[in-house]
Design a protein around this motif. Structure first.
Motif, PDB file in Angstrom:
ATOM      1  N   ALA A   1      15.538 107.354  19.706  1.00 30.14           N
ATOM      2  CA  ALA A   1      14.808 108.228  20.634  1.00 30.14           C
ATOM      3  C   ALA A   1      13.305 108.050  20.449  1.00 30.14           C
ATOM      4  O   ALA A   1      12.536 108.033  21.417  1.00 30.14           O
ATOM      5  CB  ALA A   1      15.216 109.682  20.406  1.00 30.14           C
ATOM      6  N   SER A   2      12.888 107.906  19.195  1.00 27.88           N
ATOM      7  CA  SER A   2      11.468 107.692  18.903  1.00 27.88           C
ATOM      8  C   SER A   2      11.005 106.354  19.462  1.00 27.88           C
ATOM      9  O   SER A   2       9.902 106.251  20.027  1.00 27.88           O
ATOM     10  CB  SER A   2      11.254 107.746  17.389  1.00 27.88           C
ATOM     11  N   GLN A   3      11.851 105.330  19.340  1.00 28.11           N
ATOM     12  CA  GLN A   3      11.510 104.028  19.926  1.00 28.11           C
ATOM     13  C   GLN A   3      11.337 104.142  21.436  1.00 28.11           C
ATOM     14  O   GLN A   3      10.419 103.551  22.016  1.00 28.11           O
ATOM     15  CB  GLN A   3      12.614 103.010  19.622  1.00 28.11           C
ATOM     16  N   TYR A   4      12.228 104.904  22.070  1.00 30.40           N
ATOM     17  CA  TYR A   4      12.144 105.108  23.517  1.00 30.40           C
ATOM     18  C   TYR A   4      10.817 105.767  23.876  1.00 30.40           C
ATOM     19  O   TYR A   4      10.112 105.322  24.794  1.00 30.40           O
ATOM     20  CB  TYR A   4      13.321 105.978  23.981  1.00 30.40           C
ATOM     21  N   ASP A   5      10.454 106.831  23.160  1.00 35.38           N
ATOM     22  CA  ASP A   5       9.201 107.538  23.450  1.00 35.38           C
ATOM     23  C   ASP A   5       7.991 106.622  23.275  1.00 35.38           C
ATOM     24  O   ASP A   5       7.060 106.632  24.087  1.00 35.38           O
ATOM     25  CB  ASP A   5       9.070 108.760  22.527  1.00 35.38           C
ATOM     26  N   GLN A   6       8.019 105.822  22.200  1.00 37.96           N
ATOM     27  CA  GLN A   6       6.891 104.921  21.946  1.00 37.96           C
ATOM     28  C   GLN A   6       6.771 103.863  23.037  1.00 37.96           C
ATOM     29  O   GLN A   6       5.674 103.602  23.544  1.00 37.96           O
ATOM     30  CB  GLN A   6       7.064 104.256  20.573  1.00 37.96           C
ATOM     31  N   ARG A   7       7.892 103.262  23.400  1.00 32.10           N
ATOM     32  CA  ARG A   7       7.854 102.232  24.444  1.00 32.10           C
ATOM     33  C   ARG A   7       7.438 102.827  25.789  1.00 32.10           C
ATOM     34  O   ARG A   7       6.719 102.186  26.557  1.00 32.10           O
ATOM     35  CB  ARG A   7       9.232 101.572  24.574  1.00 32.10           C
ATOM     36  N   LEU A   8       7.922 104.046  26.054  1.00 31.85           N
ATOM     37  CA  LEU A   8       7.562 104.692  27.320  1.00 31.85           C
ATOM     38  C   LEU A   8       6.063 104.952  27.377  1.00 31.85           C
ATOM     39  O   LEU A   8       5.412 104.693  28.408  1.00 31.85           O
ATOM     40  CB  LEU A   8       8.341 105.997  27.477  1.00 31.85           C
ATOM     41  N   ALA A   9       5.507 105.440  26.268  1.00 31.44           N
ATOM     42  CA  ALA A   9       4.071 105.726  26.236  1.00 31.44           C
ATOM     43  C   ALA A   9       3.261 104.450  26.446  1.00 31.44           C
ATOM     44  O   ALA A   9       2.283 104.432  27.226  1.00 31.44           O
ATOM     45  CB  ALA A   9       3.694 106.382  24.908  1.00 31.44           C
TER      46      ALA A   9
END
Length: 747
Positions: free
Chosen positions: A123-131
């Motif tokens: 989930a953290s990877q998703y947030d980072q990539r999205l940002a």
């Protein structure tokens, strides 16, 4: 012959042998060990386990979310009643097993702390990539707008909204990360702590409907415990479930790797796998990814395509005057699509190997249509007030387009027409065929097992009789004075025997270890070359169309006015079905274990024969004619078989990065393929190290000398024989009764 008779035969032989153990010493035990003679209870357990394992028929249900899996299961098991809850999204779908139980209950496995840590990390990877992608998209839009605006002011707020939407749309395509993000958000919103859920892991009810209602709390889209539910095991005292276990798999891109691995492992146990795909979007890309979980299974495994929701295809271009003609046309189109799609899958994804060969070659036979909704209408035809809105609309469509087949005025015709669309009996017929085939295979396996065990037990029986008769002859021919002379002679020639035997023994053991090492390495090298070749073929690919905006004001106008101003190009990118690759690697590792284990077992037999061949003449040369030849033979066999032997255990675990993770594409596929190549590349040195360690262990455990053990064993045998000669009448009587009773034991 049933296996219980064989067990009784074994019990009688073992009872006779054990009650007369003092007459023979270790000979019978050595014979049992070297010839694979099981204890009666072990034989009984082996046969019972074979029957029990094969009595349970495992049925796999594979398909994307909303493919109609729950409707199909409700039709098969619950006569159309909507008992099993439907998953709303791939993230809410749990791995579910359904089997017979004495009461209505469910046992729930929640995510472990390690599972949740993985979900949180993804989930953290998703947030980072999205940002990061939001910033990139905004920068791209700003640069493009500046090139088009000719100095006019730019609305950053408007572009930020557009950039955020574009980035979100792109990141949601990475379903694995998006699933983890969604799951973790649900966990956070639930306010629950994992440590408090243990008391909620078992559910009991008095009816299927009550159990279904309680299950909604665990697998329903808004269920209280749904965010933490990993697997659900359902038990119901229904005859339809007796002797079967249904494995209902969740959607693809599982955010938790451990559940994905468990799904793949469970599917390998299935005797039949139903691949459920909606007739309206039959075998799309999601279906092919879901099918990637199915790996080759030893023995029977029937793959059946089920085109679900077939009633939705009866209208429009597929409409015919006769219902049967419409169904035939739909089935023809579905068969053609299945044939081409699966052939393309085999071409683009070599890693699926031969799994789908049988399905591809007989698509028409293994393609069934179905409609769980029509089965439900059929079963509740007389109570239309209980129909939900979807069922009511379906009935209205059927009566409007096919009034000659669906009408309240002709109940029998309507029920028959609904039944032909539901097609549940055809699916049940497939299950019956698989069950019959499974029963035949089970009987064949049991027959092979009992035949082998019977042969071994007949040899055991002959050995008991042979030992008894040889012992009778020895007691009758032995002389106490001569035996005392032999005992003294043995002690006096201990040193001479040591010089004659121990050097030869040391050489034989050295030859044994070198031969075993060379044979094991040769087998391992051959298998490793095969595994490298198989992994090289496991890299698949897929084609995708990329649309890019053309530069220039004219292109911008074209995009605004009629959707033009873009260029489409098709690119080929890497894809890999991780479960197929993992299955291939595990298969080769199992082959290595089995082949090397068999080589070790064969080497034991070679060593026994070599030692007996090389040592016996040396013993005779030293002792000349002063010792009983039969006693020498038995003693040397006893000593040789007392040498400890180890079983080879490969014991190499797959690394974390090579666990099943569904279908991978692009950089993830390349990373996984590299990890597989690295592991297989290093497997050779790891296996060689295991072989070297095994050979070193053999050397440590083996005795350095053999002469003392031989002399001690001969002396023990002479002492036993002296006692028997002193009680000759009683001993001979016991031995004769033993031989006679053993001959009377029969199947």
């Amino acid at each position: 012959m049933n296996y219980q008779e064989l067990v009784a035969f074994s019990e009688n032989l073992h009872q006779l042998a054990e009650s007369n153990q003092d007459l023979f010493g270790p000979e019978l035990d050595q014979f049992k060990r070297s010839n694979g003679i099981d204890q009666p209870q072990q034989l009984d357990q082996a046969c019972q386990t074979l029957q029990d394992q094969n009595r349970l028929m495992n049925i796999g249900i594979v398909g994307r979310v909303k493919a109609g899996k729950s409707s199909l299961l409700n039709a098969l098991i619950f006569d159309g009643e909507p008992i099993l809850p439907k998953a709303a999204t791939p993230m809410t779908a749990a791995l579910t097993t359904i089997t017979w139980g004495e009461v209505f209950q469910a046992k729930v496995e929640f995510y472990s702390e390690a599972d949740i840590a993985i979900i949180k990390n993804k989930a953290s990877q998703y947030d980072q990539r999205l940002a990061v992608r939001k910033v990139q998209c905004l920068d791209e839009l700003v640069q493009r707008r500046r090139a088009q605006a000719n100095g006019a002011p730019i609305n950053i707020e408007e572009l930020t909204v557009l950039a955020d939407k574009k980035a979100l749309s792109e990141l949601q395509r990475d379903e694995g990360l998006f699933a983890a993000h969604d799951q973790y958000q649900r966990m956070q919103r639930s306010g629950l702590e994992l440590s408090t859920l243990h008391s909620q892991s078992e559910i009991q009810a008095s009816t299927p409907k009550e159990l279904a209602e309680r299950l909604h709390n665990y697998v329903g889209a808004s269920g209280k415990f749904m965010p933490f539910t990993k697997t659900v095991h359902v038990f119901m005292p229904l005859e339809a479930l007796r002797d079967i276990c249904i494995i209902d798999t969740p959607g693809m891109n599982d955010p938790v790797q451990s559940r994905e691995e468990r799904t793949v492992e469970l599917l390998k146990t299935c005797d039949v796998v139903f691949i459920v795909s909606p007739a309206g979007q039959f075998l799309n890309e999601q279906d092919l990814e879901v099918m990637g979980r199915i790996t080759q299974k030893e023995g029977i495994q029937e793959l059946v395509l089920v085109a679900s929701q077939v009633d939705t295809q009866l209208y429009g271009s597929e409409k015919r005057a006769r219902l049967s003609d419409a169904l035939d046309a739909i089935r023809g189109q579905l068969s053609a699509r299945a044939q081409s799609t699966l052939a393309d899958l085999k071409q683009s994804s070599p890693e699926v190997g031969a799994v789908f060969d049988g399905l591809i070659s007989s698509v028409h036979r293994n393609l069934l249509h179905s409609s769980g909704l029509c089965h439900s209408l059929n079963r509740r035809f007389d109570t239309p007030e209980s129909w939900d809105s979807n069922e009511q609309v379906t009935w209205e469509n059927l009566t409007g387009d096919y009034p000659d087949y669906f009408t309240r005025d002709n109940t029998d015709l309507s029920l028959s027409s609904l039944d032909s669309l539901a097609n549940i009996e055809a699916i049940k017929a497939v299950l019956a065929q698989v069950r019959e085939k499974k029963a035949e295979i089970t009987q064949q396996k049991l027959g092979n097992l009992t035949a082998t065990k019977q042969k071994n037990l007949e040899a055991f029986k002959a050995q008991i009789i042979n030992l008894a008769r040889n012992q009778i002859a020895q007691v009758k021919n032995a002389n106490i004075e001569q035996l005392d002379v032999q005992l003294g002679l043995l002690e006096s020639k201990r040193l001479e025997l040591s010089l004659a035997l121990d050097f030869s023994f040391k050489g034989s053991m050295l030859d044994y270890r070198q031969k075993l090492r060379d044979d094991m390495r040769k087998v391992a090298s051959t298998l490793l070359r095969e595994s490298e070749a198989a992994i090289d073929k496991a890299e698949g690919s897929y084609s995708t169309t990329i649309t890019t905006n053309n530069d220039g004001f004219g292109s911008w106008i074209a995009r605004k006015m009629w959707g033009g101003g873009t260029t489409e190009r098709t690119v080929t990118r890497p894809k890999i079905v991780s479960s197929q690759v993992v299955s291939t690697i595990k298969g080769f590792m199992n082959d290595i274990q089995d082949e090397l284990g068999a080589k070790v077992e064969g080497s034991h037999r070679w060593l026994n024969e070599e030692l007996s061949r090389s040592l016996t003449p040396k013993i005779r040369e030293v002792l000349e004619e002063d010792t009983n030849g039969q006693m020498i033979k038995q003693a040397i066999l006893s000593v040789i078989q007392s040498i400890p032997y180890d079983d080879f255990n490969l014991g190499i675990e797959l690394p974390e990065e090579l666990k099943s993770r569904g279908t991978l594409k692009d950089s993830e596929a390349e990373t996984f393929k590299d990890a597989a190549d690295d592991f297989v590349g290093s497997l050779g040195s790891k296996v060689k190290s295991k072989i070297s360690a095994f050979i070193s262990n053999v050397e440590r455990n083996a005795p350095v000398t053999i002469s003392d053990a031989f002399v001690d064993e001969i002396q023990r045998k002479i002492s036993v024989l002296k006692d028997q000669v002193n009680n000759a009448a009683q001993t001979i009587d016991r031995l004769e009764r033993l031989a006679r009773k053993t001959e009377e034991v029969a199947l």
